[in-house]
Design a protein around this motif. Structure first.
Motif, PDB file in Angstrom:
ATOM      1  N   ILE A  65       0.799  -1.275  -0.176  1.00  0.00           N
ATOM      2  CA  ILE A  65      -0.032   0.058  -0.142  1.00  0.00           C
ATOM      3  C   ILE A  65       0.789   1.282   0.112  1.00  0.00           C
ATOM      4  CG2 ILE A  65      -0.411   0.056   2.552  1.00  0.00           C
ATOM      5  CD1 ILE A  65      -3.139   0.519  -0.102  1.00  0.00           C
ATOM      6  N   LYS A  66       2.004   1.213   0.302  1.00  0.00           N
ATOM      7  CA  LYS A  66       3.086   2.325   0.395  1.00  0.00           C
ATOM      8  C   LYS A  66       3.234   3.129  -0.942  1.00  0.00           C
ATOM      9  CE  LYS A  66       7.595   3.606   1.705  1.00  0.00           C
ATOM     10  NZ  LYS A  66       7.656   4.851   1.103  1.00  0.00           N
ATOM     11  N   GLY A  67       3.326   2.654  -1.946  1.00  0.00           N
ATOM     12  CA  GLY A  67       3.553   3.237  -3.148  1.00  0.00           C
ATOM     13  C   GLY A  67       1.978   4.073  -3.376  1.00  0.00           C
ATOM     14  N   LEU A  68       0.893   3.243  -3.249  1.00  0.00           N
ATOM     15  CA  LEU A  68      -0.349   4.101  -3.549  1.00  0.00           C
ATOM     16  C   LEU A  68      -0.535   5.309  -2.476  1.00  0.00           C
ATOM     17  CD1 LEU A  68      -3.618   2.490  -3.860  1.00  0.00           C
ATOM     18  CD2 LEU A  68      -3.494   4.294  -2.369  1.00  0.00           C
ATOM     19  N   LEU A  69      -0.132   5.254  -1.156  1.00  0.00           N
ATOM     20  CA  LEU A  69       0.003   6.288  -0.463  1.00  0.00           C
ATOM     21  C   LEU A  69       0.989   7.546  -0.701  1.00  0.00           C
ATOM     22  CD1 LEU A  69      -0.489   4.337   3.152  1.00  0.00           C
ATOM     23  CD2 LEU A  69      -2.203   5.529   1.653  1.00  0.00           C
ATOM     24  N   ASP A  70       2.124   7.125  -1.414  1.00  0.00           N
ATOM     25  CA  ASP A  70       3.153   8.015  -1.505  1.00  0.00           C
ATOM     26  C   ASP A  70       2.564   8.698  -2.941  1.00  0.00           C
ATOM     27  OD1 ASP A  70       4.792   6.883   0.363  1.00  0.00           O
ATOM     28  OD2 ASP A  70       6.034   5.886  -0.906  1.00  0.00           O
ATOM     29  N   ARG A  71       2.026   8.232  -3.723  1.00  0.00           N
ATOM     30  CA  ARG A  71       1.481   8.917  -4.839  1.00  0.00           C
ATOM     31  C   ARG A  71       0.499   9.848  -4.573  1.00  0.00           C
ATOM     32  NH1 ARG A  71       1.909   3.918  -7.056  1.00  0.00           N
ATOM     33  NH2 ARG A  71      -0.256   3.364  -6.903  1.00  0.00           N
ATOM     34  N   LEU A  72      -0.510   9.378  -3.568  1.00  0.00           N
ATOM     35  CA  LEU A  72      -1.490  10.357  -3.266  1.00  0.00           C
ATOM     36  C   LEU A  72      -0.898  11.577  -2.398  1.00  0.00           C
ATOM     37  CD1 LEU A  72      -4.176   7.936  -2.615  1.00  0.00           C
ATOM     38  CD2 LEU A  72      -4.268   9.378  -4.309  1.00  0.00           C
ATOM     39  N   ARG A  73      -0.133  11.199  -1.693  1.00  0.00           N
ATOM     40  CA  ARG A  73       0.717  12.320  -0.843  1.00  0.00           C
ATOM     41  C   ARG A  73       1.384  13.234  -1.975  1.00  0.00           C
ATOM     42  NH1 ARG A  73       5.275   9.839   1.367  1.00  0.00           N
ATOM     43  NH2 ARG A  73       6.131  10.733  -0.816  1.00  0.00           N
ATOM     44  N   ASP A  74       2.013  12.787  -2.774  1.00  0.00           N
ATOM     45  CA  ASP A  74       2.552  13.706  -3.942  1.00  0.00           C
ATOM     46  C   ASP A  74       1.684  14.590  -4.782  1.00  0.00           C
ATOM     47  OD1 ASP A  74       4.959  12.748  -2.952  1.00  0.00           O
ATOM     48  OD2 ASP A  74       5.318  11.333  -4.729  1.00  0.00           O
ATOM     49  N   LEU A  92      -8.448   0.966  -8.952  1.00  0.00           N
ATOM     50  CA  LEU A  92      -9.987   1.378  -8.317  1.00  0.00           C
ATOM     51  C   LEU A  92      -9.831   1.888  -6.859  1.00  0.00           C
ATOM     52  CD1 LEU A  92     -12.020  -1.543  -9.855  1.00  0.00           C
ATOM     53  CD2 LEU A  92     -11.482   0.613 -10.813  1.00  0.00           C
ATOM     54  N   LEU A  93      -8.798   1.201  -6.003  1.00  0.00           N
ATOM     55  CA  LEU A  93      -8.520   1.610  -4.795  1.00  0.00           C
ATOM     56  C   LEU A  93      -8.051   3.094  -4.818  1.00  0.00           C
ATOM     57  CD1 LEU A  93      -8.912   0.945  -1.450  1.00  0.00           C
ATOM     58  CD2 LEU A  93      -6.385  -0.191  -1.900  1.00  0.00           C
ATOM     59  N   GLU A  94      -6.988   3.228  -5.539  1.00  0.00           N
ATOM     60  CA  GLU A  94      -6.508   4.454  -5.663  1.00  0.00           C
ATOM     61  C   GLU A  94      -7.639   5.708  -5.852  1.00  0.00           C
ATOM     62  OE1 GLU A  94      -2.862   6.959  -7.719  1.00  0.00           O
ATOM     63  OE2 GLU A  94      -2.661   4.812  -7.515  1.00  0.00           O
ATOM     64  N   GLN A  95      -8.220   5.335  -6.854  1.00  0.00           N
ATOM     65  CA  GLN A  95      -9.539   6.158  -7.081  1.00  0.00           C
ATOM     66  C   GLN A  95     -10.392   6.540  -6.103  1.00  0.00           C
ATOM     67  OE1 GLN A  95      -9.670   8.026 -10.143  1.00  0.00           O
ATOM     68  NE2 GLN A  95     -11.237   9.227  -9.084  1.00  0.00           N
ATOM     69  N   MET A  96     -10.676   5.456  -5.165  1.00  0.00           N
ATOM     70  CA  MET A  96     -11.547   5.781  -4.264  1.00  0.00           C
ATOM     71  C   MET A  96     -10.966   6.563  -3.323  1.00  0.00           C
ATOM     72  SD  MET A  96     -12.985   1.828  -3.158  1.00  0.00           S
ATOM     73  CE  MET A  96     -13.849   2.540  -1.631  1.00  0.00           C
ATOM     74  N   ILE A  97      -9.698   6.491  -3.030  1.00  0.00           N
ATOM     75  CA  ILE A  97      -9.013   7.006  -1.807  1.00  0.00           C
ATOM     76  C   ILE A  97      -8.838   8.617  -2.445  1.00  0.00           C
ATOM     77  CG2 ILE A  97      -7.216   7.375  -0.501  1.00  0.00           C
ATOM     78  CD1 ILE A  97      -6.910   4.242  -0.595  1.00  0.00           C
ATOM     79  N   ARG A  98      -8.397   8.818  -3.694  1.00  0.00           N
ATOM     80  CA  ARG A  98      -8.206  10.183  -4.142  1.00  0.00           C
ATOM     81  C   ARG A  98      -9.766  10.845  -4.173  1.00  0.00           C
ATOM     82  NH1 ARG A  98      -6.395   8.602  -8.751  1.00  0.00           N
ATOM     83  NH2 ARG A  98      -4.354   9.298  -8.420  1.00  0.00           N
ATOM     84  N   ASN A  99     -10.698  10.335  -4.311  1.00  0.00           N
ATOM     85  CA  ASN A  99     -12.194  10.952  -4.343  1.00  0.00           C
ATOM     86  C   ASN A  99     -12.193  11.315  -2.713  1.00  0.00           C
ATOM     87  OD1 ASN A  99     -12.280  10.378  -7.091  1.00  0.00           O
ATOM     88  ND2 ASN A  99     -14.281   9.113  -6.622  1.00  0.00           N
ATOM     89  N   LEU A 100     -11.939  10.493  -2.025  1.00  0.00           N
ATOM     90  CA  LEU A 100     -12.235  10.981  -0.353  1.00  0.00           C
ATOM     91  C   LEU A 100     -11.454  11.929   0.061  1.00  0.00           C
ATOM     92  CD1 LEU A 100     -12.903   7.289   0.869  1.00  0.00           C
ATOM     93  CD2 LEU A 100     -14.547   9.062   0.740  1.00  0.00           C
ATOM     94  N   LEU A 101     -10.235  11.866  -0.491  1.00  0.00           N
ATOM     95  CA  LEU A 101      -8.998  13.039  -0.072  1.00  0.00           C
ATOM     96  C   LEU A 101      -9.727  14.168  -0.590  1.00  0.00           C
ATOM     97  CD1 LEU A 101      -5.530  11.554  -0.239  1.00  0.00           C
ATOM     98  CD2 LEU A 101      -6.610  12.641   1.426  1.00  0.00           C
TER      99      LEU A 101
END
Length: 147
Positions: free
Chosen positions: A25-34, A62-71
């Motif tokens: 999950i780290k890579g996904l979180l890092d991309r969203l942080r950036d 799809l998980l990244e899109q979900m978190i992106r929308n929530l952020l």
């Protein structure tokens, strides 16, 4: 808005399919942080993303899109303070959580994310969006069997 409506339509008719894999999950979180750090700073908000070394079995796109929308929603409805994205392990399940100091979602509606409850926002705040991002989150969650 048109792209969002098309996304909802594709989810409704089943043309989007989950491709489940195991990934860290780290890579996904890092991309969203950036991606969201600049937006948070522009709004004078603090965005904190807590790194996580755990793996998850899901569709990363799809998980990244979900978190992106929530952020995006958390930043949109937080006027001051901070937004936190992180993970917790609870009884063998990885919980990805977003906490913010914004207006929040009315009690009793958090499990039914069709949109931001209009009863809490002024006309100016309602003009920020149609709440479609949360509708997509709900549909993606159903597709990924989250919840």
């Amino acid at each position: 808005m048109l792209n969002t409506l098309l996304d909802i339509n594709q989810l409704e008719v089943g043309t989007i399919r989950a491709e489940m894999v195991s990934f860290r999950i780290k890579g996904l979180l890092d991309r969203l942080r950036d991606e969201f750090t600049y937006h948070a700073q522009a709004q004078r908000l603090t965005l904190r993303v807590v790194s996580c070394g755990l793996s998850i079995h899901s569709d990363p796109r799809l998980l990244e899109q979900m978190i992106r929308n929530l952020l995006a929603n958390a930043l949109k409805y937080t006027n001051s303070g901070k937004v936190l994205l992180g993970c917790r392990r609870r009884q063998g399940i990885l919980s990805i959580e977003i906490w913010d100091t914004g207006v929040g979602i009315l009690r009793g509606t958090s499990s039914d994310l069709r949109g931001v409850p209009s009863g809490r926002q002024s006309a100016r705040e309602r003009s920020r969006g149609l709440g479609l991002g949360l509708s997509i989150v709900q549909r993606l969650g159903n597709l990924l069997a989250i919840g």
